[in-house]
Write a protein that holds these residues in place. Structure first.
Motif, PDB file in Angstrom:
ATOM      1  N   LEU A   5      76.537  72.467 -53.971  1.00  0.00           N
ATOM      2  CA  LEU A   5      75.924  73.624 -54.614  1.00  0.00           C
ATOM      3  C   LEU A   5      75.417  74.549 -53.525  1.00  0.00           C
ATOM      4  O   LEU A   5      74.749  74.102 -52.590  1.00  0.00           O
ATOM      5  N   GLN A   6      75.733  75.826 -53.661  1.00  0.00           N
ATOM      6  CA  GLN A   6      75.324  76.814 -52.671  1.00  0.00           C
ATOM      7  C   GLN A   6      74.796  78.057 -53.371  1.00  0.00           C
ATOM      8  O   GLN A   6      75.074  78.272 -54.546  1.00  0.00           O
ATOM      9  N   PRO A  16      80.873  86.823 -45.136  1.00  0.00           N
ATOM     10  CA  PRO A  16      79.854  87.023 -44.104  1.00  0.00           C
ATOM     11  C   PRO A  16      80.530  87.027 -42.739  1.00  0.00           C
ATOM     12  O   PRO A  16      81.553  86.368 -42.568  1.00  0.00           O
ATOM     13  N   PRO A  17      80.035  87.764 -41.814  1.00  0.00           N
ATOM     14  CA  PRO A  17      78.739  88.451 -41.756  1.00  0.00           C
ATOM     15  C   PRO A  17      78.762  89.884 -42.268  1.00  0.00           C
ATOM     16  O   PRO A  17      77.804  90.626 -42.064  1.00  0.00           O
ATOM     17  N   PHE A  18      79.830  90.312 -42.956  1.00  0.00           N
ATOM     18  CA  PHE A  18      79.890  91.675 -43.456  1.00  0.00           C
ATOM     19  C   PHE A  18      78.856  91.875 -44.566  1.00  0.00           C
ATOM     20  O   PHE A  18      78.699  91.014 -45.434  1.00  0.00           O
ATOM     21  N   PRO A  19      78.156  93.000 -44.541  1.00  0.00           N
ATOM     22  CA  PRO A  19      77.099  93.233 -45.542  1.00  0.00           C
ATOM     23  C   PRO A  19      77.687  93.522 -46.926  1.00  0.00           C
ATOM     24  O   PRO A  19      78.813  93.988 -47.061  1.00  0.00           O
ATOM     25  N   THR A  20      76.884  93.223 -47.933  1.00  0.00           N
ATOM     26  CA  THR A  20      77.248  93.538 -49.313  1.00  0.00           C
ATOM     27  C   THR A  20      75.968  93.823 -50.086  1.00  0.00           C
ATOM     28  O   THR A  20      74.905  93.309 -49.743  1.00  0.00           O
ATOM     29  N   ASN A  21      76.083  94.620 -51.132  1.00  0.00           N
ATOM     30  CA  ASN A  21      74.920  94.879 -51.975  1.00  0.00           C
ATOM     31  C   ASN A  21      74.990  94.083 -53.279  1.00  0.00           C
ATOM     32  O   ASN A  21      74.182  94.272 -54.163  1.00  0.00           O
ATOM     33  N   ARG A  22      75.951  93.182 -53.383  1.00  0.00           N
ATOM     34  CA  ARG A  22      76.073  92.338 -54.579  1.00  0.00           C
ATOM     35  C   ARG A  22      75.043  91.212 -54.517  1.00  0.00           C
ATOM     36  O   ARG A  22      74.662  90.762 -53.435  1.00  0.00           O
ATOM     37  N   PRO A  23      74.611  90.708 -55.670  1.00  0.00           N
ATOM     38  CA  PRO A  23      73.544  89.690 -55.682  1.00  0.00           C
ATOM     39  C   PRO A  23      74.031  88.296 -55.270  1.00  0.00           C
ATOM     40  O   PRO A  23      75.206  87.962 -55.421  1.00  0.00           O
ATOM     41  N   TYR A  24      73.080  87.524 -54.788  1.00  0.00           N
ATOM     42  CA  TYR A  24      73.354  86.111 -54.513  1.00  0.00           C
ATOM     43  C   TYR A  24      73.476  85.378 -55.835  1.00  0.00           C
ATOM     44  O   TYR A  24      72.793  85.705 -56.805  1.00  0.00           O
ATOM     45  N   ARG A  25      74.344  84.371 -55.865  1.00  0.00           N
ATOM     46  CA  ARG A  25      74.616  83.637 -57.104  1.00  0.00           C
ATOM     47  C   ARG A  25      74.714  82.144 -56.801  1.00  0.00           C
ATOM     48  O   ARG A  25      75.033  81.743 -55.684  1.00  0.00           O
ATOM     49  N   ALA A  26      74.488  81.341 -57.821  1.00  0.00           N
ATOM     50  CA  ALA A  26      74.680  79.892 -57.701  1.00  0.00           C
ATOM     51  C   ALA A  26      76.175  79.617 -57.752  1.00  0.00           C
ATOM     52  O   ALA A  26      76.888  80.122 -58.627  1.00  0.00           O
ATOM     53  N   TYR A  27      76.654  78.801 -56.817  1.00  0.00           N
ATOM     54  CA  TYR A  27      78.094  78.607 -56.637  1.00  0.00           C
ATOM     55  C   TYR A  27      78.383  77.135 -56.384  1.00  0.00           C
ATOM     56  O   TYR A  27      77.769  76.503 -55.522  1.00  0.00           O
ATOM     57  N   LEU A  28      79.310  76.591 -57.149  1.00  0.00           N
ATOM     58  CA  LEU A  28      79.751  75.210 -56.969  1.00  0.00           C
ATOM     59  C   LEU A  28      80.986  75.216 -56.078  1.00  0.00           C
ATOM     60  O   LEU A  28      81.981  75.877 -56.389  1.00  0.00           O
ATOM     61  N   ALA A  29      80.918  74.477 -54.974  1.00  0.00           N
ATOM     62  CA  ALA A  29      82.010  74.489 -53.995  1.00  0.00           C
ATOM     63  C   ALA A  29      82.498  73.078 -53.717  1.00  0.00           C
ATOM     64  O   ALA A  29      81.794  72.094 -53.954  1.00  0.00           O
ATOM     65  N   ASN A  30      83.706  72.999 -53.197  1.00  0.00           N
ATOM     66  CA  ASN A  30      84.274  71.738 -52.710  1.00  0.00           C
ATOM     67  C   ASN A  30      84.270  70.634 -53.762  1.00  0.00           C
ATOM     68  O   ASN A  30      84.001  69.471 -53.460  1.00  0.00           O
ATOM     69  N   MET A  31      84.572  70.998 -54.990  1.00  0.00           N
ATOM     70  CA  MET A  31      84.646  70.022 -56.071  1.00  0.00           C
ATOM     71  C   MET A  31      85.852  69.116 -55.837  1.00  0.00           C
ATOM     72  O   MET A  31      86.969  69.598 -55.638  1.00  0.00           O
ATOM     73  N   ARG A  52      72.615  72.013 -64.529  1.00  0.00           N
ATOM     74  CA  ARG A  52      71.188  71.740 -64.765  1.00  0.00           C
ATOM     75  C   ARG A  52      70.354  72.024 -63.518  1.00  0.00           C
ATOM     76  O   ARG A  52      69.260  72.581 -63.609  1.00  0.00           O
ATOM     77  N   ILE A  53      70.869  71.669 -62.360  1.00  0.00           N
ATOM     78  CA  ILE A  53      70.160  71.942 -61.100  1.00  0.00           C
ATOM     79  C   ILE A  53      70.048  73.447 -60.881  1.00  0.00           C
ATOM     80  O   ILE A  53      68.982  73.962 -60.511  1.00  0.00           O
ATOM     81  N   VAL A  54      71.136  74.160 -61.121  1.00  0.00           N
ATOM     82  CA  VAL A  54      71.158  75.611 -60.959  1.00  0.00           C
ATOM     83  C   VAL A  54      70.095  76.259 -61.851  1.00  0.00           C
ATOM     84  O   VAL A  54      69.391  77.176 -61.432  1.00  0.00           O
ATOM     85  N   GLN A  55      69.960  75.779 -63.068  1.00  0.00           N
ATOM     86  CA  GLN A  55      68.932  76.308 -63.967  1.00  0.00           C
ATOM     87  C   GLN A  55      67.531  76.023 -63.403  1.00  0.00           C
ATOM     88  O   GLN A  55      66.652  76.880 -63.485  1.00  0.00           O
ATOM     89  N   GLN A  56      67.327  74.846 -62.838  1.00  0.00           N
ATOM     90  CA  GLN A  56      66.035  74.534 -62.230  1.00  0.00           C
ATOM     91  C   GLN A  56      65.745  75.453 -61.042  1.00  0.00           C
ATOM     92  O   GLN A  56      64.588  75.733 -60.744  1.00  0.00           O
ATOM     93  N   TRP A  57      66.784  75.897 -60.372  1.00  0.00           N
ATOM     94  CA  TRP A  57      66.630  76.847 -59.270  1.00  0.00           C
ATOM     95  C   TRP A  57      66.319  78.255 -59.770  1.00  0.00           C
ATOM     96  O   TRP A  57      66.026  79.138 -58.982  1.00  0.00           O
ATOM     97  N   ASP A  60      70.795  81.785 -64.058  1.00  0.00           N
ATOM     98  CA  ASP A  60      71.267  81.661 -65.448  1.00  0.00           C
ATOM     99  C   ASP A  60      72.784  81.738 -65.559  1.00  0.00           C
ATOM    100  O   ASP A  60      73.326  81.981 -66.633  1.00  0.00           O
ATOM    101  N   GLU A  61      73.466  81.533 -64.432  1.00  0.00           N
ATOM    102  CA  GLU A  61      74.924  81.445 -64.443  1.00  0.00           C
ATOM    103  C   GLU A  61      75.368  80.652 -63.221  1.00  0.00           C
ATOM    104  O   GLU A  61      74.637  80.533 -62.245  1.00  0.00           O
ATOM    105  N   MET A  62      76.580  80.081 -63.312  1.00  0.00           N
ATOM    106  CA  MET A  62      77.152  79.363 -62.183  1.00  0.00           C
ATOM    107  C   MET A  62      78.569  79.871 -61.962  1.00  0.00           C
ATOM    108  O   MET A  62      79.297  80.125 -62.914  1.00  0.00           O
ATOM    109  N   TRP A  63      78.948  79.987 -60.686  1.00  0.00           N
ATOM    110  CA  TRP A  63      80.242  80.520 -60.279  1.00  0.00           C
ATOM    111  C   TRP A  63      81.023  79.443 -59.552  1.00  0.00           C
ATOM    112  O   TRP A  63      80.441  78.556 -58.917  1.00  0.00           O
TER     113      TRP A  63
END
Length: 117
Positions: A5-6, A16-31, A52-57, A60-63
């Motif tokens: 989870l990232q 990265p390291p290129f800048p962006t104005n988009r928001p940070y999001r909860a992301y499931l990786a390396n499944m 469930r962990i993402v919600q505790q963080w 309200d969405e996971m990518w």
């Protein structure tokens, strides 16, 4: 099975390291699930626990990304309520779909069917 989870910007136009104005999001990786344990509920349980962990963080969405050539995983994510947001450009070596699922109260979370202990 395993996954990471990232918190990152999965829909940024450049990595990265290129800048962006988009928001940070909860992301499931390396499944990953070993072949012998596939179709036994391991991946679904990992995803449900991650949601469930993402919600505790406080998210309200996971990518998640899924390879275009992995229809089995695509079917699983679709069954769990993930929808396609975008697709990698044609020039990417391994093309992927970017998927997202809303975890707001109107989208009930399935119960995990594995006990962690």
């Amino acid at each position: 099975g395993s996954a990471s989870l990232q918190v990152l910007v999965p829909d940024a136009p450049l990595p990265p390291p290129f800048p962006t104005n988009r928001p940070y999001r909860a992301y499931l990786a390396n499944m990953a699930v070993v072949p012998e344990a596939r179709r036994c509920g391991v991946a679904s349980s990992l995803i449900t626990l991650a949601e469930r962990i993402v919600q505790q963080w406080g998210y309200d969405e996971m990518w998640i990304h899924v390879n275009v050539d992995n229809p089995g995983a695509q079917r699983l994510y679709e069954k769990l309520g993930y929808t396609k947001v975008s697709e990698d450009p044609w020039f990417f070596f391994e093309r992927r779909y970017l998927l997202m699922r809303s975890l707001k109260p109107s989208a009930p979370l399935p119960r995990p069917n594995v006990t962690l202990g």
